[in-house]
Design a protein around this motif. Structure first.
Motif, PDB file in Angstrom:
ATOM      1  N   UNK A  44       0.770  -1.028   0.098  1.00 22.10           N
ATOM      2  CA  UNK A  44      -0.016   0.034   0.085  1.00 22.10           C
ATOM      3  C   UNK A  44       0.854   1.380  -0.101  1.00 22.10           C
ATOM      4  N   UNK A  45       0.641   2.226  -0.821  1.00 16.29           N
ATOM      5  CA  UNK A  45       1.262   3.277  -0.994  1.00 16.29           C
ATOM      6  C   UNK A  45       0.462   4.752  -0.841  1.00 16.29           C
ATOM      7  N   UNK A  46      -0.906   4.473  -0.673  1.00 15.01           N
ATOM      8  CA  UNK A  46      -1.656   5.607  -0.396  1.00 15.01           C
ATOM      9  C   UNK A  46      -2.864   5.204   0.061  1.00 15.01           C
ATOM     10  N   UNK A  47      -3.343   6.064   0.941  1.00 13.31           N
ATOM     11  CA  UNK A  47      -4.866   5.909   1.537  1.00 13.31           C
ATOM     12  C   UNK A  47      -5.686   7.280   1.169  1.00 13.31           C
ATOM     13  N   UNK A  48      -6.800   6.883   0.377  1.00 14.19           N
ATOM     14  CA  UNK A  48      -7.597   8.067  -0.196  1.00 14.19           C
ATOM     15  C   UNK A  48      -8.911   8.187   0.382  1.00 14.19           C
ATOM     16  N   UNK A  49      -9.015   9.208   1.318  1.00  9.00           N
ATOM     17  CA  UNK A  49     -10.360   9.480   2.069  1.00  9.00           C
ATOM     18  C   UNK A  49     -11.370  10.106   1.209  1.00  9.00           C
ATOM     19  N   UNK A  50     -12.438   9.636   1.147  1.00  7.89           N
ATOM     20  CA  UNK A  50     -13.421   9.870  -0.121  1.00  7.89           C
ATOM     21  C   UNK A  50     -14.493  11.060  -0.093  1.00  7.89           C
ATOM     22  N   UNK A  51     -14.598  11.543   1.360  1.00  6.55           N
ATOM     23  CA  UNK A  51     -15.735  12.529   1.524  1.00  6.55           C
ATOM     24  C   UNK A  51     -15.550  13.199   3.011  1.00  6.55           C
ATOM     25  N   UNK A  52     -16.060  14.363   3.077  1.00 10.55           N
ATOM     26  CA  UNK A  52     -16.078  14.968   4.380  1.00 10.55           C
ATOM     27  C   UNK A  52     -16.632  13.942   5.377  1.00 10.55           C
ATOM     28  N   UNK A  53     -17.371  13.071   5.303  1.00  7.00           N
ATOM     29  CA  UNK A  53     -17.744  12.602   6.441  1.00  7.00           C
ATOM     30  C   UNK A  53     -17.248  11.128   6.562  1.00  7.00           C
ATOM     31  N   UNK A  54     -16.098  10.747   5.835  1.00  5.71           N
ATOM     32  CA  UNK A  54     -15.162   9.924   5.942  1.00  5.71           C
ATOM     33  C   UNK A  54     -14.149  10.334   7.249  1.00  5.71           C
ATOM     34  N   UNK A  95      -0.399   6.414   8.757  1.00  2.83           N
ATOM     35  CA  UNK A  95       0.117   6.410   7.056  1.00  2.83           C
ATOM     36  C   UNK A  95       1.529   7.236   6.850  1.00  2.83           C
ATOM     37  N   UNK A  96       1.486   8.631   7.647  1.00  2.00           N
ATOM     38  CA  UNK A  96       2.422   9.504   7.408  1.00  2.00           C
ATOM     39  C   UNK A  96       3.852   8.864   8.124  1.00  2.00           C
ATOM     40  N   UNK A  97       3.715   8.268   9.169  1.00  2.15           N
ATOM     41  CA  UNK A  97       4.850   7.842   9.977  1.00  2.15           C
ATOM     42  C   UNK A  97       5.588   6.410   9.184  1.00  2.15           C
ATOM     43  N   UNK A  98       4.705   5.832   8.118  1.00 11.54           N
ATOM     44  CA  UNK A  98       5.233   4.671   7.240  1.00 11.54           C
ATOM     45  C   UNK A  98       5.526   5.325   6.007  1.00 11.54           C
ATOM     46  N   UNK A  99       5.504   6.515   5.539  1.00 11.35           N
ATOM     47  CA  UNK A  99       5.847   7.180   4.584  1.00 11.35           C
ATOM     48  C   UNK A  99       4.777   6.943   3.202  1.00 11.35           C
ATOM     49  N   UNK A 100       3.420   6.761   3.683  1.00 11.96           N
ATOM     50  CA  UNK A 100       2.386   6.576   2.708  1.00 11.96           C
ATOM     51  C   UNK A 100       1.972   8.043   2.270  1.00 11.96           C
ATOM     52  N   UNK A 101       1.205   8.111   1.132  1.00 12.63           N
ATOM     53  CA  UNK A 101       0.477   9.271   0.776  1.00 12.63           C
ATOM     54  C   UNK A 101      -0.634   9.276   1.455  1.00 12.63           C
ATOM     55  N   UNK A 102      -1.410  10.355   1.664  1.00 11.96           N
ATOM     56  CA  UNK A 102      -2.487  10.622   2.276  1.00 11.96           C
ATOM     57  C   UNK A 102      -3.503  11.656   1.581  1.00 11.96           C
ATOM     58  N   UNK A 103      -4.703  11.231   0.800  1.00 13.03           N
ATOM     59  CA  UNK A 103      -5.271  12.053  -0.061  1.00 13.03           C
ATOM     60  C   UNK A 103      -6.865  12.299   0.329  1.00 13.03           C
ATOM     61  N   UNK A 104      -7.449  13.489   0.156  1.00 12.48           N
ATOM     62  CA  UNK A 104      -8.848  13.905   0.319  1.00 12.48           C
ATOM     63  C   UNK A 104      -9.401  13.942  -1.109  1.00 12.48           C
ATOM     64  N   UNK A 105     -10.039  12.832  -1.546  1.00  7.98           N
ATOM     65  CA  UNK A 105     -10.672  12.784  -2.777  1.00  7.98           C
ATOM     66  C   UNK A 105     -12.242  12.934  -2.724  1.00  7.98           C
ATOM     67  N   UNK A 114      -1.517  17.588   6.415  1.00 14.79           N
ATOM     68  CA  UNK A 114      -1.499  16.124   6.658  1.00 14.79           C
ATOM     69  C   UNK A 114      -1.677  15.282   5.297  1.00 14.79           C
ATOM     70  N   UNK A 115      -2.266  16.112   4.329  1.00 15.72           N
ATOM     71  CA  UNK A 115      -2.858  15.507   2.989  1.00 15.72           C
ATOM     72  C   UNK A 115      -1.877  15.820   1.752  1.00 15.72           C
ATOM     73  N   UNK A 116      -1.494  15.029   1.115  1.00 17.92           N
ATOM     74  CA  UNK A 116      -0.659  14.910  -0.080  1.00 17.92           C
ATOM     75  C   UNK A 116      -1.425  15.876  -1.258  1.00 17.92           C
TER      76      UNK A 116
END
Length: 222
Positions: free
Chosen positions: A1-11, A100-110, A133-135
């Motif tokens: 896993x290289x990125x976690x993508x949050x999909x909406x405000x309510x996530x 996620x950030x501590x493991x070097x993963x990207x975090x996005x707000x999609x 916090x979001x890439x």
């Protein structure tokens, strides 16, 4: 896993009831005797799109309204409700972002909500979650086609320089799940207060709180 993508405000923060209350306040402001009770609203959430929801409801009861104007009022009421005393991170969200950030993963707000909504949300959550916090953060102007179309996720993958197989999406509604899957991304259903009864059978699995270690295990098992 290289990125976690949050999909909406309510996530990130459960704002679903604030949304419903904002609709009802907008109806009152426009002189309508409508009131969307929670049970009725739960069914409406099976489809995306606030303005379309207003128009469809008006058609169903044989009324003609300015759906766009009502939706603008609803947005104003909703934005006024995004305050630190009413908005809080959902269970495990802060820990998942930090993990996620501590493991070097990207975090996005999609998301495809407005930029103003995003800024107000981040301001309300600033004691725990920061914009930095979001890439990547998308908004309503990022793509021409809203969810459940895959455009938002396809665009996010392009901007992040990531492959769909290396990412995981987190969504709280059926349209969001469909969008992620259409883009080839495994999706975890994280229902909000008002979507918990929806049928998330197309999601990889469903949780009521986020756990970064569990997300990692899921990716490794696939």
């Amino acid at each position: 896993m290289s990125a976690i993508l949050f999909g909406s405000i309510s996530t990130i923060a459960d704002t679903s009831e604030l949304q419903r209350q904002a609709f009802n306040r907008a109806f009152q402001a426009h002189g309508l005797d409508w009131c969307w009770h929670r049970e009725e609203y739960l069914t409406m959430l099976e489809k995306s799109g606030g303005r379309d929801r207003i128009a469809e409801y008006a058609d169903a009861i044989g009324q003609t309204v300015d759906a766009a104007a009502i939706h603008r009022s609803k947005s104003e009421f909703f934005q006024n409700s995004l305050t630190a005393d009413r908005v809080h991170p959902r269970a495990g969200v802060f820990e998942t972002i930090q993990g996620a950030k501590s493991q070097g993963l990207k975090v996005a707000f999609v998301t495809t909500t407005t930029q103003e909504n995003i800024l107000l949300l981040m301001a309300a959550l600033r004691s725990s979650i920061q914009i930095t916090d979001f890439d990547l953060i998308l908004n309503a102007d990022s793509v021409d086609r809203p969810k459940p179309d895959k455009a938002a996720y396809t665009f996010a993958l392009e901007k992040l320089g990531e492959k769909s197989a290396d990412c995981i999406a987190i969504e709280d509604n059926l349209g969001g799940v469909e969008s992620a899957i259409a883009a080839g991304i495994d999706c975890i259903a994280f229902p909000n207060e008002n979507t918990a009864h929806h049928d998330f059978k197309r999601a990889s699995y469903m949780v009521d709180r986020l756990d970064f270690d569990e997300l990692q295990k899921f990716i490794m098992s696939n």
